[in-house]
Design a protein around this motif. Structure first.
Motif, PDB file in Angstrom:
ATOM      1  N   ALA A  99       0.831  -1.208   0.000  1.00  0.00           N
ATOM      2  CA  ALA A  99       0.000   0.000   0.000  1.00  0.00           C
ATOM      3  C   ALA A  99       0.866   1.260   0.000  1.00  0.00           C
ATOM      4  N   ASP A 100       1.971   1.245   0.739  1.00  0.00           N
ATOM      5  CA  ASP A 100       2.873   2.413   0.783  1.00  0.00           C
ATOM      6  C   ASP A 100       3.477   2.666  -0.592  1.00  0.00           C
ATOM      7  N   ALA A 101       3.858   1.575  -1.269  1.00  0.00           N
ATOM      8  CA  ALA A 101       4.463   1.713  -2.600  1.00  0.00           C
ATOM      9  C   ALA A 101       3.451   2.303  -3.579  1.00  0.00           C
ATOM     10  N   ILE A 102       2.215   1.851  -3.487  1.00  0.00           N
ATOM     11  CA  ILE A 102       1.156   2.384  -4.357  1.00  0.00           C
ATOM     12  C   ILE A 102       0.928   3.868  -4.047  1.00  0.00           C
ATOM     13  N   ASP A 103       0.894   4.210  -2.765  1.00  0.00           N
ATOM     14  CA  ASP A 103       0.721   5.620  -2.380  1.00  0.00           C
ATOM     15  C   ASP A 103       1.872   6.474  -2.914  1.00  0.00           C
ATOM     16  N   TYR A 104       3.083   5.926  -2.830  1.00  0.00           N
ATOM     17  CA  TYR A 104       4.279   6.650  -3.287  1.00  0.00           C
ATOM     18  C   TYR A 104       4.180   6.971  -4.765  1.00  0.00           C
ATOM     19  N   PHE A 105       3.863   5.945  -5.559  1.00  0.00           N
ATOM     20  CA  PHE A 105       3.752   6.164  -7.009  1.00  0.00           C
ATOM     21  C   PHE A 105       2.585   7.117  -7.323  1.00  0.00           C
TER      22      PHE A 105
END
Lengths: 274, 237
Positions: free
Chosen positions: B93-99
């Protein structure tokens, strides 16, 4: 973009330093419990732990900021960082702002812990004794209590500003060590370049201080003023005031701006991620 | 649509005394699936890193959609690297938020759909994931972008045959048809049915830059052409 970068950098840094601050709060809590239940051995142990943790806080924070910069810019994570649609100066500024925030926090934690340890052991009566001593300082030719307090605070701010510039020096040498031909030095490169840069800047700063004296004066009446007059600096001190030299600060601010520009330029045009 | 999405003009790059790219020039045709082939160490990854702005120290000129690698091109180029570039502590989820934070072309609903399709846990941290799972996360992040150019460095490398089919399927079904795919691979056989265009690098040079139909018109498969070109290149040496 800068806001988003800062948000993500803060989260990343928090993960690297949170443990030491949790340890500090636990140590403070332990001291409170020992004080409440008057546990003698516990008081000693918890004080020593808090002292160690407070020193560790600033060391760990510095190491974490340096490590985070290196990993996020030049490690595998750099493959993501450098493909973000963000200019290099913005990336660098976000990293620097995040670092100085956490360094300022750790700096504040050190002072808080030292004050807690002092108050914990000496209690209210000894604090009154300290105040009496401070109030008696003019009788022995030293500046009065309020002057001393202001001077100490100004020196503390000066040290903090120098730490902020130190972070930029570290960012510069780490970046330099990832640029041809300086990357030939390998893992020793950043350490080597840091000593060269730090030594050179310290030398230049000390030479400049001999030639150009600038100071913030804390007059006996508590007012502040700036001066470049060496004779005035001496006369204020003689009259019960104090001074904090600023030459080094001016020099370091100019150096910081130059280092920022050069580092950003190297990031924009010269780095090769391995 | 412009004829080419990227132009490489007289690019040379060396690592010390080792010349990896020797004055190469070519254009990446827009809207096509381009295979970038070559032996290990021939410069495929170096070239991709130059295109994506990870290497700046080279001679020559590279433009993507008319711009040098920089903020403009990075907003339009999605790079699938073989490196594990996500922070260890990131959850999916953090990676998706980052992108989602940094790429305007990021399609969050698609990312969530691919997460489910890959059977990934949104709350699992990267450091607890297997290598294959981490690759899936990186793939879903890249394929959730509506980029103009997807640059993929060995997307099938080190992956078992069953997973290769899945990855290939995800890539082919999820990229925008107006986009260009530049894929480097050793698995020529697996991908040749998908390529429209092939570029073969070797000994620092472009050995072949050809539309797939021209190769097929010679009665050859891409793999056969690769062997022929590389065989000749070795003989030259």
């Amino acid at each position: 973009m800068l806001g988003k970068l800062i948000k993500n950098d803060m989260k990343s840094m928090a993960r690297g330093v949170s443990n030491i601050y949790i340890a500090a709060f636990i140590a403070i809590g332990a001291m409170g419990v020992c004080l409440f239940f008057d546990v003698g051995v516990g008081k000693t142990i918890s004080s020593l732990v808090l002292l160690a943790v407070s020193i560790a806080a600033i060391v760990v924070t510095l190491m974490a900021t340096i490590g985070e910069f290196r990993k996020s810019m030049f490690g595998d994570r750099g493959y993501l960082t450098h493909t973000l649609p963000v200019k290099a100066p913005t990336l660098l500024f976000s990293k620097w702002l995040t670092c100085i925030f956490w360094i300022t926090v750790s700096y504040s934690v050190v002072f808080l812990c030292l004050w807690l340890i002092y108050y914990y052991w000496t209690g209210e009566s000894s604090t009154e004794a300290l105040i009496y001593i401070l109030q008696s300082l003019p009788d022995v030719g030293l500046p009065a209590e309020d002057i001393m307090v202001k001077t100490v605070l100004l020196i503390a701010v000066k040290i903090l500003l120098l730490l902020w510039v130190f972070v930029l020096e570290v960012f510069f040498v780490i970046t330099l060590a990832n640029v041809r031909p300086f990357d030939a030095a390998g893992s020793v490169g950043p350490i080597l370049y840091f000593f060269v840069v730090f030594g050179l800047l310290t030398f230049c700063s000390s030479r400049l201080e001999r030639v150009f004296k600038s100071a913030l004066l804390v007059h006996a009446d508590g007012s502040l003023s700036l001066t470049a007059d060496a004779a005035l600096i001496d006369s204020v001190r003689f009259a019960g005031g104090a001074s904090v030299t600023l030459t080094q600060i001016y020099f370091q601010v100019v150096v910081a701006v130059l280092l920022f520009i050069v580092t950003a330029e190297l990031l924009e045009k010269k780095i090769n991620l391995k | 649509m412009p004829e080419s999405i990227a132009a490489i003009e007289h690019v040379s790059k060396s690592y010390g005394k080792h010349l990896v790219l020797d004055d190469i020039s070519f254009e990446v045709p827009a809207g096509k699936i381009v295979g970038l082939l070559g032996a290990n160490g021939c410069g495929k990854t170096t070239l991709m890193k130059i295109i994506t702005g990870l290497i700046h120290d080279y001679s020559g000129k590279v433009t993507i959609a008319g711009h040098r690698p920089g903020v403009y091109s990075k907003a339009r180029v999605a790079f699938l690297s073989d490196r594990s570039y996500l922070a260890d502590w990131f959850k999916t989820a953090d990676a998706i938020d980052y992108f989602d934070d940094f790429f305007e072309d990021f399609d969050r609903p698609k990312a969530m759909e691919l997460t489910e399709r890959f059977g990934l846990d949104l709350n699992q941290r990267v450091k607890t994931m297997s290598k294959g799972m981490q690759e899936k996360v990186r793939l879903l992040l890249v394929m959730s972008r509506r980029a103009e150019l997807y640059v993929m460095d060995e997307p099938l490398g080190g992956v078992d045959p069953a997973a290769r089919s899945v990855i290939l399927d995800i890539i082919m079904k999820n990229y925008s048809e107006k986009s260009t795919l530049l894929i480097s691979t050793h698995q020529v056989h697996d991908l040749e049915q998908s390529f429209n265009h092939v570029i073969i690098l070797g000994h620092g040079k472009v050995l072949l830059n050809s539309d797939i139909y021209e190769i097929h018109a010679q009665g050859m498969s891409v793999e056969e052409k690769y062997r022929e070109v590389y065989g000749n290149a070795w003989e030259v040496d």
